[in-house]
Scaffold this active site. Structure first.
Site, PDB file in Angstrom:
ATOM      1  N   ASP A 173       4.372   3.646  -0.855  1.00 56.18           N
ATOM      2  CA  ASP A 173       5.143   4.315   0.079  1.00 56.18           C
ATOM      3  C   ASP A 173       6.318   3.480   0.981  1.00 56.18           C
ATOM      4  O   ASP A 173       6.374   2.189   1.014  1.00 56.18           O
ATOM      5  CB  ASP A 173       4.217   4.522   1.449  1.00 56.18           C
ATOM      6  CG  ASP A 173       2.964   5.073   1.018  1.00 56.18           C
ATOM      7  OD1 ASP A 173       2.606   5.238  -0.247  1.00 56.18           O
ATOM      8  OD2 ASP A 173       1.987   5.020   2.195  1.00 56.18           O
ATOM      9  N   GLU A 192      -2.189  11.334   5.438  1.00 56.74           N
ATOM     10  CA  GLU A 192      -1.718  10.211   5.303  1.00 56.74           C
ATOM     11  C   GLU A 192      -0.233  10.459   6.031  1.00 56.74           C
ATOM     12  O   GLU A 192       0.562  11.183   6.003  1.00 56.74           O
ATOM     13  CB  GLU A 192      -1.733   9.505   4.148  1.00 56.74           C
ATOM     14  CG  GLU A 192      -2.970   9.178   3.472  1.00 56.74           C
ATOM     15  CD  GLU A 192      -2.892   8.604   1.986  1.00 56.74           C
ATOM     16  OE1 GLU A 192      -3.963   7.957   2.002  1.00 56.74           O
ATOM     17  OE2 GLU A 192      -2.158   9.099   1.191  1.00 56.74           O
TER      18      GLU A 192
HETATM   19  C1  FRU Z   1      -0.283   6.526   1.049  1.00 59.33           C
HETATM   20  C2  FRU Z   1      -1.239   5.486   1.497  1.00 59.33           C
HETATM   21  C3  FRU Z   1      -1.302   5.052   2.878  1.00 59.33           C
HETATM   22  C4  FRU Z   1      -1.642   3.751   2.997  1.00 59.33           C
HETATM   23  C5  FRU Z   1      -0.889   2.942   1.812  1.00 59.33           C
HETATM   24  C6  FRU Z   1      -1.602   1.949   1.144  1.00 59.33           C
HETATM   25  O1  FRU Z   1       0.282   6.451  -0.096  1.00 59.33           O
HETATM   26  O2  FRU Z   1      -2.312   5.732   1.026  1.00 59.33           O
HETATM   27  O3  FRU Z   1      -2.071   5.946   3.552  1.00 59.33           O
HETATM   28  O4  FRU Z   1      -1.232   3.042   4.193  1.00 59.33           O
HETATM   29  O5  FRU Z   1      -0.888   4.170   0.728  1.00 59.33           O
HETATM   30  O6  FRU Z   1      -0.795   1.248   0.207  1.00 59.33           O
END
Ligand code: FRU
Length: 518
Positions: A43, A225
């Site tokens: 992300d 998310e």
């Molecule tokens: C989304 C996610 C988020 C989390 C991160 C962990 O892709 O699952 O919810 O903070 O990646 O790397």
């Protein structure tokens, strides 16, 4: 100015050698999409603009090429196209891995964390304590802050972290902070299981729970998310609506990860979805930021100056279904091209548009164009002598749509084929990468064509196609339908053709710009 950012050649161009890493860079590393030099990335995090620099942080594992203990990597740019990687910004600590979050410039020093008249930049992120996953699973994720007194270069973690404890929810993460000027408060939204929670604060340290959103509306095929919340003017009107982005994985329209959006109002406490929007969503959920398989966890920049006024977005150009298996070794994953988001009133409701940031135009090189091309069966439009299809922007217009399927085909001497286009008979856009090169690393990668139902009526078709070695970004009808996908051809694509079903159609205009980016 604290940071230097030049158009530095990427590794691919510095190395003439034939090491596996150099070969991999030559074949797969994009020219103008951000990738870390080495290691794993997911992300985008903490994006803000300050003193001429766009900052991009990201979920980063420097010591491996699959997901691992999360850090925040960092890159800067003056135009969101050419990025310069910076030292790692945040390392895991005793509270856990550094999961996704956001950052804002605290101009008024509401946090009191500024010093000597320097406005602090405050990052808010999720601390994910993997040690508690077994023993205390509803107490793994808490929210923490860190501050920077040098415009985002180096960070100090706040001594009283976490600033929000876990209320007993397993998935409780990804805080996105926004300055709510109308009510002089900081607002934060985070994902909590399959809903979002809103909080408010005066100082970014003490947070008060406000409300919940999401029960019974939208897609609930997976965990929610990386939410975002921001106001957007409705194009051509005086109205302003609030847009709430929510990523979901799995549950995406074409499988795996994707980002849905809701349009409504926010009164400083509660987000209420627009009534017509809710009705449309109930009829058919067509409210996705991107209908391709590779745009996930995207959120928007904070602190874009009012004189600019754009709402700028970037996403992670991969999908949890196969992100850990894609055939690169040195690094894994790229970001999408940053996009400007716009909101229009459409078909009694609203529609979110994405268009490539205008800064990309600054990289347009040699142009090639054709007008009024008659296509019967199949016509070759571009070959490698006309343009380097590894890095190109292609714009086209078809003024009168016929009852047929418009299929663009990218191909190479190795027999790889990437097809995409628009089926006007059944009114959907598509990308098919099943024959576009290496696909066997995952059953979910090339298994089926991705489709996007056209959710509006239009007799013509316009498109922008962005190609960058291993990715395609399609912006149809001024960004009303967007599809982003990655692919791994065995050799660069050399020709672009347009095919119909044996019907004569006219391609009114096509122009191709090579993009001059190394
Ligand atoms: C989304 C996610 C988020 C989390 C991160 C962990 O892709 O699952 O919810 O903070 O990646 O790397």
């Amino acid at each position: 100015m604290l940071l230097a950012c030049k158009n530095e050649p990427k590794i691919a161009d510095q190395q003439q050698d034939e090491t596996p890493a150099a070969i991999e860079d030559g074949n797969y590393r994009p020219f103008f999409h951000f990738t870390p030099k080495v290691g794993w990335m997911n992300d985008p995090n903490g994006m803000f603009f300050y003193n001429e620099y766009y900052h991009l942080y990201y979920q980063y594992y420097p010591d491996g090429n699959t997901w691992g203990p999360m850090h925040w990597g960092h890159a800067i740019s003056t135009d969101m196209v050419t990025w310069k990687e910076q030292p790692i910004a945040l390392y895991p600590d005793e509270l856990g891995y550094i999961f996704s979050g956001s950052a804002v410039v605290d101009h008024e020093n509401t946090s009191g964390l500024g010093e000597r008249g320097i406005a602090p930049v405050i990052a808010m992120y999720t601390s994910h304590n993997s040690k508690k996953e077994e023993s205390d699973p509803t107490n793994v994720e808490t929210q923490s802050i860190a501050y920077s007194l040098d415009e985002g270069l180096s960070w100090t973690k706040y001594e009283d972290n976490p600033v929000i404890k876990n209320p007993g929810i397993k998935d409780f993460r990804d805080p996105k902070v926004y300055w709510d000027a109308a009510r002089s408060q900081w607002v934060m939204v985070l994902a909590a299981g399959q809903v979002t929670h809103f909080y408010a604060s005066e100082n970014l340290k003490d947070w008060k729970f406000l409300s919940t959103f999401g029960d019974g509306i939208g897609n609930h095929g997976g965990v929610w998310e990386c939410p975002d919340l921001f106001p957007l003017p409705v194009e051509g009107t005086e109205d302003v609506k609030w847009v709430h982005l929510v990523s979901i994985s799995p549950g995406g329209l074409n499988g795996g990860s994707a980002t849905q959006y809701f349009v409504g109002d926010f009164d400083g406490k509660t987000f209420t979805v627009d009534e017509n929007f809710a009705k449309e969503m109930e009829k058919a959920h067509t409210f996705w930021v991107d209908f391709g398989k590779d745009n996930y966890a995207g959120v928007t920049w904070s602190d874009i100056p009012e004189t600019d006024g754009r709402r700028l977005f970037i996403g992670w150009m991969s999908n949890w279904q196969y992100a850990n298996e894609v055939p690169t070794e040195t690094w894994r994953s790229a970001m999408t091209l940053p996009r400007e988001l716009k909101l229009i009133a459409s078909e009694g409701s609203y529609r979110l548009l994405s268009i490539p940031v205008k800064e990309l135009e600054g990289y347009r090189g040699a142009k090639f164009k054709k007008d009024g091309v008659a296509i019967k069966n199949k016509e070759q439009l571009i070959d490698s002598k006309t343009a380097d299809l590894r890095r190109a922007e292609i714009n086209f217009t078809i003024s009168n749509l016929e009852e047929t399927v418009y299929t663009f085909e990218l191909s190479n001497s190795r027999g790889d084929l990437l097809s995409f286009g628009y089926n006007h008979k059944d009114q959907y856009f598509f990308i098919d990468r099943s024959a576009a090169g290496i696909t066997n690393f995952s059953d979910d990668f090339g298994d089926k064509m991705s489709k996007a139902k056209k959710g509006y009526s239009e007799d013509s078709l316009k498109g922008t196609i962005l190609l960058d070695k291993t990715s395609i970004e399609l912006f149809f009808d001024d960004g009303k339908t967007v599809m982003t996908e990655i692919f791994f051809p065995k050799a660069p694509f050399e020709t672009l053709a347009l095919k119909t079903e044996n019907q004569e159609v006219i391609l009114d205009h096509i122009e191709v710009h090579e993009l001059k980016i190394n």
